[in-house]
Design a protein around this motif. Structure first.
Motif, PDB file in Angstrom:
ATOM      1  N   PRO A  60      34.917  25.831  45.630  1.00 31.06           N
ATOM      2  CA  PRO A  60      33.911  26.539  44.815  1.00 31.06           C
ATOM      3  C   PRO A  60      33.741  28.009  45.219  1.00 31.06           C
ATOM      4  O   PRO A  60      33.531  28.867  44.358  1.00 31.06           O
ATOM      5  N   PHE A  61      33.856  28.294  46.506  1.00 22.96           N
ATOM      6  CA  PHE A  61      33.775  29.696  46.930  1.00 22.96           C
ATOM      7  C   PHE A  61      34.978  30.485  46.448  1.00 22.96           C
ATOM      8  O   PHE A  61      34.856  31.656  46.083  1.00 22.96           O
ATOM      9  N   ARG A  62      36.151  29.854  46.459  1.00 22.26           N
ATOM     10  CA  ARG A  62      37.351  30.560  45.996  1.00 22.26           C
ATOM     11  C   ARG A  62      37.235  30.929  44.524  1.00 22.26           C
ATOM     12  O   ARG A  62      37.605  32.026  44.126  1.00 22.26           O
ATOM     13  N   VAL A  63      36.721  30.012  43.707  1.00 19.47           N
ATOM     14  CA  VAL A  63      36.552  30.297  42.279  1.00 19.47           C
ATOM     15  C   VAL A  63      35.537  31.417  42.085  1.00 19.47           C
ATOM     16  O   VAL A  63      35.766  32.359  41.314  1.00 19.47           O
ATOM     17  N   THR A  64      34.430  31.351  42.790  1.00 14.96           N
ATOM     18  CA  THR A  64      33.399  32.387  42.678  1.00 14.96           C
ATOM     19  C   THR A  64      33.927  33.739  43.128  1.00 14.96           C
ATOM     20  O   THR A  64      33.734  34.752  42.445  1.00 14.96           O
ATOM     21  N   LEU A  65      34.590  33.759  44.281  1.00 15.54           N
ATOM     22  CA  LEU A  65      35.143  35.021  44.774  1.00 15.54           C
ATOM     23  C   LEU A  65      36.217  35.558  43.832  1.00 15.54           C
ATOM     24  O   LEU A  65      36.289  36.770  43.598  1.00 15.54           O
ATOM     25  N   PHE A  66      37.047  34.678  43.283  1.00 14.97           N
ATOM     26  CA  PHE A  66      38.066  35.104  42.332  1.00 14.97           C
ATOM     27  C   PHE A  66      37.419  35.787  41.134  1.00 14.97           C
ATOM     28  O   PHE A  66      37.844  36.876  40.721  1.00 14.97           O
ATOM     29  N   LEU A  67      36.396  35.176  40.575  1.00 12.14           N
ATOM     30  CA  LEU A  67      35.728  35.754  39.407  1.00 12.14           C
ATOM     31  C   LEU A  67      35.052  37.077  39.739  1.00 12.14           C
ATOM     32  O   LEU A  67      35.136  38.036  38.962  1.00 12.14           O
ATOM     33  N   VAL A  68      34.407  37.155  40.890  1.00 18.56           N
ATOM     34  CA  VAL A  68      33.739  38.403  41.284  1.00 18.56           C
ATOM     35  C   VAL A  68      34.761  39.524  41.455  1.00 18.56           C
ATOM     36  O   VAL A  68      34.590  40.622  40.910  1.00 18.56           O
ATOM     37  N   PHE A  69      35.832  39.249  42.193  1.00 25.04           N
ATOM     38  CA  PHE A  69      36.838  40.282  42.416  1.00 25.04           C
ATOM     39  C   PHE A  69      37.590  40.633  41.132  1.00 25.04           C
ATOM     40  O   PHE A  69      37.951  41.795  40.933  1.00 25.04           O
ATOM     41  N   LEU A  70      37.817  39.671  40.262  1.00 22.79           N
ATOM     42  CA  LEU A  70      38.476  39.957  38.988  1.00 22.79           C
ATOM     43  C   LEU A  70      37.610  40.859  38.117  1.00 22.79           C
ATOM     44  O   LEU A  70      38.106  41.829  37.526  1.00 22.79           O
ATOM     45  N   ILE A  71      36.317  40.583  38.068  1.00 20.38           N
ATOM     46  CA  ILE A  71      35.409  41.412  37.262  1.00 20.38           C
ATOM     47  C   ILE A  71      35.333  42.826  37.838  1.00 20.38           C
ATOM     48  O   ILE A  71      35.415  43.811  37.100  1.00 20.38           O
ATOM     49  N   VAL A  72      35.184  42.935  39.149  1.00 20.57           N
ATOM     50  CA  VAL A  72      35.102  44.260  39.776  1.00 20.57           C
ATOM     51  C   VAL A  72      36.404  45.030  39.568  1.00 20.57           C
ATOM     52  O   VAL A  72      36.389  46.225  39.239  1.00 20.57           O
ATOM     53  N   TYR A  73      37.541  44.352  39.737  1.00 22.78           N
ATOM     54  CA  TYR A  73      38.834  45.010  39.544  1.00 22.78           C
ATOM     55  C   TYR A  73      39.012  45.459  38.099  1.00 22.78           C
ATOM     56  O   TYR A  73      39.472  46.577  37.843  1.00 22.78           O
ATOM     57  N   THR A  74      38.635  44.608  37.156  1.00 27.50           N
ATOM     58  CA  THR A  74      38.763  44.958  35.740  1.00 27.50           C
ATOM     59  C   THR A  74      37.878  46.150  35.391  1.00 27.50           C
ATOM     60  O   THR A  74      38.323  47.081  34.701  1.00 27.50           O
ATOM     61  N   LEU A  75      36.643  46.139  35.869  1.00 26.31           N
ATOM     62  CA  LEU A  75      35.745  47.267  35.599  1.00 26.31           C
ATOM     63  C   LEU A  75      36.258  48.557  36.242  1.00 26.31           C
ATOM     64  O   LEU A  75      36.168  49.630  35.636  1.00 26.31           O
ATOM     65  N   THR A  76      36.788  48.440  37.436  1.00 26.60           N
ATOM     66  CA  THR A  76      37.350  49.615  38.110  1.00 26.60           C
ATOM     67  C   THR A  76      38.530  50.175  37.323  1.00 26.60           C
ATOM     68  O   THR A  76      38.612  51.384  37.083  1.00 26.60           O
ATOM     69  N   ALA A  77      39.431  49.301  36.920  1.00 24.25           N
ATOM     70  CA  ALA A  77      40.618  49.755  36.193  1.00 24.25           C
ATOM     71  C   ALA A  77      40.248  50.338  34.832  1.00 24.25           C
ATOM     72  O   ALA A  77      40.712  51.433  34.469  1.00 24.25           O
ATOM     73  N   VAL A  78      39.409  49.632  34.079  1.00 23.27           N
ATOM     74  CA  VAL A  78      39.037  50.111  32.743  1.00 23.27           C
ATOM     75  C   VAL A  78      38.263  51.425  32.841  1.00 23.27           C
ATOM     76  O   VAL A  78      38.522  52.370  32.072  1.00 23.27           O
ATOM     77  N   GLY A  79      37.329  51.524  33.767  1.00 19.32           N
ATOM     78  CA  GLY A  79      36.540  52.751  33.911  1.00 19.32           C
ATOM     79  C   GLY A  79      37.399  53.947  34.295  1.00 19.32           C
ATOM     80  O   GLY A  79      37.277  55.029  33.706  1.00 19.32           O
ATOM     81  N   ASN A  80      38.283  53.769  35.274  1.00 19.86           N
ATOM     82  CA  ASN A  80      39.114  54.892  35.716  1.00 19.86           C
ATOM     83  C   ASN A  80      40.173  55.263  34.686  1.00 19.86           C
ATOM     84  O   ASN A  80      40.423  56.454  34.462  1.00 19.86           O
TER      85      ASN A  80
END
Length: 181
Positions: A22-42
């Protein structure tokens, strides 16, 4: 140092964050969202600066290069980390390890040099406004960018070359989620 009988590892194994699913799924989603926002914003900022003619100033030119480095830095580490959240064997090949370590050192060094160029840009704009167009011409900005990328590449090469001149004896298990010196 005496030469001894040792074998260079062909791969490294990451320990990662946790093995609890469950932590792996949560961490995956958090890092995926942060990475996507970082990439799209930049990437959005880069496109905006290049498409809008009123933003064709030295400050925005340096800012778009800073955004490119942010996307590159994030892309050097995050995709491998996201894959490793669900991989049964969290390994990376030796050459991929070297390449990730090179980019992990290169992009932040270049980013610091571009931040220094941005500081000089603001200094020239505030303290020498009559000479600003001369001090921060397109040619000068391009020189700053090229020097930043060359400086980042050179310092990264030094770190990587010296790191991989050392013998790798013992475990090939990395107690982390990315390649670091």
């Amino acid at each position: 140092m005496l030469e001894s009988n040792y074998t260079m590892p062909t791969e490294f194994i990451f320990v990662g964050f946790t093995d609890y699913q469950p932590f792996r799924v949560t961490l995956f989603l958090v890092f995926l969202i942060v990475y996507t926002l970082t990439a799209v914003g930049n990437i959005g900022l880069i496109i905006l600066v290049n498409m809008n003619s009123s933003l064709q100033t030295p400050m925005y030119y340096l800012l778009s290069n800073l955004s490119f480095l942010d996307v590159s830095y994030s892309t050097a580490i995050t995709p491998q980390m996201l894959v490793n959240f669900f991989a049964s064997r969290k390994s990376i090949s030796f050459y991929s390890f070297v390449l990730q370590m090179f980019f992990f050192a290169c992009f932040p060094d270049a980013e610091c040099l571009i931040l220094a160029a941005m500081a000089y840009d603001r200094y020239a704009a505030i303290c020498k406004p009559l000479l600003y167009c001369t001090l921060m011409s397109r040619r000068v900005c391009n020189c700053f960018i090229v020097l930043a990328y060359l400086g980042g590449t050179m310092t990264s090469m030094v770190h990587v070359c010296f790191t991989f001149r050392l013998p790798f004896c013992g475990s090939n298990i990395v107690n982390h989620f990315f390649c670091d010196i």
